[in-house]
Design a protein around this motif. Structure first.
Motif, short mmCIF file in Angstrom:
data_model
loop_
_atom_site.label_atom_id
_atom_site.label_comp_id
_atom_site.label_asym_id
_atom_site.label_seq_id
_atom_site.Cartn_x
_atom_site.Cartn_y
_atom_site.Cartn_z
N ILE A 42 -1.99 2.21 -3.72
CA ILE A 42 -2.96 3.29 -3.96
C ILE A 42 -2.45 4.32 -4.96
O ILE A 42 -3.17 5.27 -5.28
CB ILE A 42 -3.36 3.99 -2.65
N ALA A 43 -1.23 4.16 -5.46
CA ALA A 43 -0.69 5.12 -6.42
C ALA A 43 -1.57 5.29 -7.66
O ALA A 43 -1.83 6.42 -8.08
CB ALA A 43 0.74 4.73 -6.82
N PRO A 44 -2.07 4.19 -8.30
CA PRO A 44 -2.95 4.39 -9.47
C PRO A 44 -4.24 5.13 -9.11
O PRO A 44 -4.75 5.90 -9.91
CB PRO A 44 -3.25 2.96 -9.93
N LEU A 45 -4.75 4.89 -7.90
CA LEU A 45 -5.97 5.57 -7.47
C LEU A 45 -5.72 7.05 -7.26
O LEU A 45 -6.50 7.90 -7.73
CB LEU A 45 -6.49 4.94 -6.19
N LYS A 46 -4.63 7.40 -6.59
CA LYS A 46 -4.32 8.80 -6.34
C LYS A 46 -4.09 9.56 -7.64
O LYS A 46 -4.46 10.73 -7.76
CB LYS A 46 -3.08 8.91 -5.45
N ALA A 47 -3.48 8.89 -8.61
CA ALA A 47 -3.23 9.54 -9.91
C ALA A 47 -4.53 9.87 -10.63
O ALA A 47 -4.59 10.81 -11.42
CB ALA A 47 -2.36 8.64 -10.78
N VAL A 151 -8.53 -1.49 -1.07
CA VAL A 151 -7.53 -2.56 -0.99
C VAL A 151 -8.17 -3.90 -1.35
O VAL A 151 -7.57 -4.72 -2.06
CB VAL A 151 -6.91 -2.60 0.42
N THR A 152 -9.40 -4.15 -0.88
CA THR A 152 -10.11 -5.38 -1.24
C THR A 152 -10.35 -5.43 -2.74
O THR A 152 -10.13 -6.47 -3.39
CB THR A 152 -11.45 -5.46 -0.49
N PHE A 153 -10.79 -4.33 -3.30
CA PHE A 153 -11.04 -4.23 -4.74
C PHE A 153 -9.76 -4.43 -5.53
O PHE A 153 -9.71 -5.17 -6.53
CB PHE A 153 -11.64 -2.84 -5.01
N PHE A 154 -8.68 -3.81 -5.08
CA PHE A 154 -7.37 -3.91 -5.72
C PHE A 154 -6.88 -5.36 -5.73
O PHE A 154 -6.45 -5.88 -6.77
CB PHE A 154 -6.37 -3.01 -4.98
N ALA A 155 -6.94 -6.00 -4.57
CA ALA A 155 -6.45 -7.38 -4.45
C ALA A 155 -7.27 -8.33 -5.33
O ALA A 155 -6.72 -9.24 -5.97
CB ALA A 155 -6.49 -7.83 -3.00
#
Length: 241
Positions: A42-47, A151-155
């Protein structure tokens, strides 16, 4: 006919079992570290999130099932060498002895290119894509993305980019087996471009920027594949034959 296929079915069953066992062993190991892995995911999302926004969960079991998703995704990534090894062992009996010796390059470069594609998505595509998508309409809405959906989207994106980057590896082995030549790929290029953009549209979010960020590397890899096919199995003219 079934008797002829029976040995192949048994071999396929054996290879699938080996791959699944490796996947589950990796899953149980990754489950103990799921929080640290999720922080990385989630680091890219939080950024990209504006001030006042945060990642949340909205359902009672979402945190638990997110841990399961994270563990399975991580287990899949760590099990890739074993999975590629089992794929090769399944097809190896039908190959010549000199072709069977390509097992280590197949496992190594197959894993390398998949990981390269996934890391390209993580470090190049995600920062631009998430920033654009989250800040679109940010004056009207407050971003509170659901961790389970993310997480589903990321994977999906990581695996999509990983599979896409396997193109040169697949081309090498198809050329090695004499199934494609550089001319075959050059002639197919105009259709390949259409397929590449369709695949990019399916695997990426519905924005043009992210789609192009997948389609452009895929187009480059297609030309790399043409060069690989030319080195491994070049088209020969009738006079050369």
């Amino acid at each position: 006919m079934f008797e002829e296929l029976k040995p192949h079915i048994q071999e396929l069953r054996k290879r699938l079992i080996n791959a699944v066992v490796a996947l589950f062993i990796a899953f149980f190991i990754c489950f103990f570290f799921w929080e640290g892995i999720l922080d990385w995911m989630i680091a890219p999302l939080k950024a990209a999130l504006p001030a006042g926004s945060n990642v949340i969960f909205t359902e009672v079991g979402e945190a638990f099932f997110t841990a399961i998703k994270v563990s399975f995704f991580s287990a899949f990534m760590f099990s890739l060498p074993v999975i590629f090894w089992q794929v090769w062992l399944f097809v190896a009996p039908g190959l010549y002895q000199n072709e069977k010796m390509l097992v280590l390059p197949f496992v190594f470069f197959g894993t390398l290119m998949f990981v390269t594609g996934a890391l390209f998505a993580y470090y190049v595509v995600f920062p631009f894509g998430f920033t654009y998508l989250i800040n679109f309409g940010s004056t009207l809405f407050t971003a509170l993305p659901s961790v389970g959906f993310y997480v589903t989207f990321f994977a999906k994106l990581m695996i999509g980019f990983g599979i896409a980057f396997e193109l040169p590896v697949v081309t090498f082995f198809l050329a090695k087996l004499g199934l494609v030549t550089d001319k075959t790929l050059r002639d197919f290029f105009k259709y390949a471009i259409i397929i590449i953009f369709i695949v990019a549209a399916i695997l990426t979010p519905p924005d043009v920027i992210t789609q192009f960020m997948m389609a452009i590397p895929l187009t480059f890899l297609y030309w790399v594949s043409i060069l690989i096919a030319k080195m491994v199995n070049p088209e020969t003219s009738p006079n050369e034959e």
